[in-house]
Scaffold this motif. Structure first.
Motif, PDB file in Angstrom:
ATOM      1  N   GLU A   8       0.801  -1.221   0.000  1.00 56.18           N
ATOM      2  CA  GLU A   8       0.000   0.000   0.000  1.00 56.18           C
ATOM      3  C   GLU A   8       0.836   1.275   0.000  1.00 56.18           C
ATOM      4  N   TRP A   9       2.164   1.140   0.120  1.00 54.95           N
ATOM      5  CA  TRP A   9       3.016   2.328   0.150  1.00 54.95           C
ATOM      6  C   TRP A   9       2.953   3.067  -1.174  1.00 54.95           C
ATOM      7  N   SER A  10       2.921   4.370  -1.093  1.00 54.33           N
ATOM      8  CA  SER A  10       3.007   5.229  -2.279  1.00 54.33           C
ATOM      9  C   SER A  10       4.480   5.429  -2.643  1.00 54.33           C
ATOM     10  N   VAL A  11       4.707   6.063  -3.762  1.00 54.39           N
ATOM     11  CA  VAL A  11       6.083   6.411  -4.141  1.00 54.39           C
ATOM     12  C   VAL A  11       6.699   7.303  -3.065  1.00 54.39           C
ATOM     13  N   ASP A  12       5.925   8.253  -2.545  1.00 54.79           N
ATOM     14  CA  ASP A  12       6.440   9.134  -1.496  1.00 54.79           C
ATOM     15  C   ASP A  12       6.802   8.367  -0.224  1.00 54.79           C
ATOM     16  N   ASP A  13       6.029   7.338   0.111  1.00 50.25           N
ATOM     17  CA  ASP A  13       6.360   6.499   1.265  1.00 50.25           C
ATOM     18  C   ASP A  13       7.699   5.797   1.050  1.00 50.25           C
ATOM     19  N   PHE A  31      14.472   5.997  -7.881  1.00 50.64           N
ATOM     20  CA  PHE A  31      13.229   5.376  -7.403  1.00 50.64           C
ATOM     21  C   PHE A  31      12.032   6.232  -7.822  1.00 50.64           C
ATOM     22  N   LYS A  32      12.196   7.561  -7.734  1.00 47.39           N
ATOM     23  CA  LYS A  32      11.111   8.457  -8.115  1.00 47.39           C
ATOM     24  C   LYS A  32      10.871   8.421  -9.618  1.00 47.39           C
ATOM     25  N   SER A  33      11.925   8.441 -10.402  1.00 44.76           N
ATOM     26  CA  SER A  33      11.758   8.460 -11.864  1.00 44.76           C
ATOM     27  C   SER A  33      11.115   7.178 -12.383  1.00 44.76           C
ATOM     28  N   LEU A  34      11.318   6.075 -11.673  1.00 43.19           N
ATOM     29  CA  LEU A  34      10.712   4.804 -12.078  1.00 43.19           C
ATOM     30  C   LEU A  34       9.398   4.522 -11.336  1.00 43.19           C
ATOM     31  N   SER A  35       8.953   5.487 -10.527  1.00 45.35           N
ATOM     32  CA  SER A  35       7.698   5.371  -9.770  1.00 45.35           C
ATOM     33  C   SER A  35       7.634   4.083  -8.954  1.00 45.35           C
ATOM     34  N   ILE A  36       8.715   3.824  -8.198  1.00 47.19           N
ATOM     35  CA  ILE A  36       8.758   2.627  -7.357  1.00 47.19           C
ATOM     36  C   ILE A  36       7.867   2.856  -6.135  1.00 47.19           C
ATOM     37  N   ASP A  37       6.786   2.120  -6.088  1.00 48.09           N
ATOM     38  CA  ASP A  37       5.899   2.175  -4.938  1.00 48.09           C
ATOM     39  C   ASP A  37       6.077   0.888  -4.125  1.00 48.09           C
ATOM     40  N   GLY A  38       5.270   0.713  -3.103  1.00 45.33           N
ATOM     41  CA  GLY A  38       5.417  -0.456  -2.244  1.00 45.33           C
ATOM     42  C   GLY A  38       5.182  -1.769  -2.956  1.00 45.33           C
ATOM     43  N   GLU A  39       4.231  -1.791  -3.864  1.00 48.23           N
ATOM     44  CA  GLU A  39       3.946  -3.023  -4.597  1.00 48.23           C
ATOM     45  C   GLU A  39       5.157  -3.452  -5.423  1.00 48.23           C
ATOM     46  N   MET A  40       5.786  -2.484  -6.068  1.00 51.56           N
ATOM     47  CA  MET A  40       6.989  -2.793  -6.845  1.00 51.56           C
ATOM     48  C   MET A  40       8.161  -3.123  -5.928  1.00 51.56           C
TER      49      MET A  40
END
Length: 91
Positions: A8-13, A31-40
């Motif tokens: 459930e983590w967002s990219v900002d998390d 991590f930001k440029s690739l939009s790494i969120d918790g699921e990824m």
């Protein structure tokens, strides 16, 4: 952030986790440029860290992978409560 399931983590998390928990802010831009969120994040492998995220320092990859394993269980119990109270019978 720490009360949510990792998925459930967002990219900002994830960015906050990199900076505040791991003290590895130098990896925030990728991590930001690739939009790494918790699921990824929960599916990332050492090969992903090395090849796709260009994390060349092996010890940083080890630190991240170990931390990912820890955050997968954070919502289920506080590890200190479990270790001290539940497992050892203190408290």
């Amino acid at each position: 952030m720490h009360r949510k399931l990792l998925a459930e983590w967002s990219v900002d998390d994830v960015l906050a986790w990199l900076n505040q928990s791991l003290k590895l802010p130098q990896y925030e831009p990728i991590f930001k440029s690739l939009s790494i969120d918790g699921e990824m994040l929960q599916a990332i492998t050492e090969q992903d860290l090395k090849q796709d995220l260009d994390i060349r320092t092996r010890l940083h990859r080890i630190k991240m992978l170990a931390a990912i394993q820890r955050v997968k269980v954070w919502p289920f119990f506080n590890r200190y409560d479990f270790m001290l109270k539940g497992f050892w019978g203190f408290g």
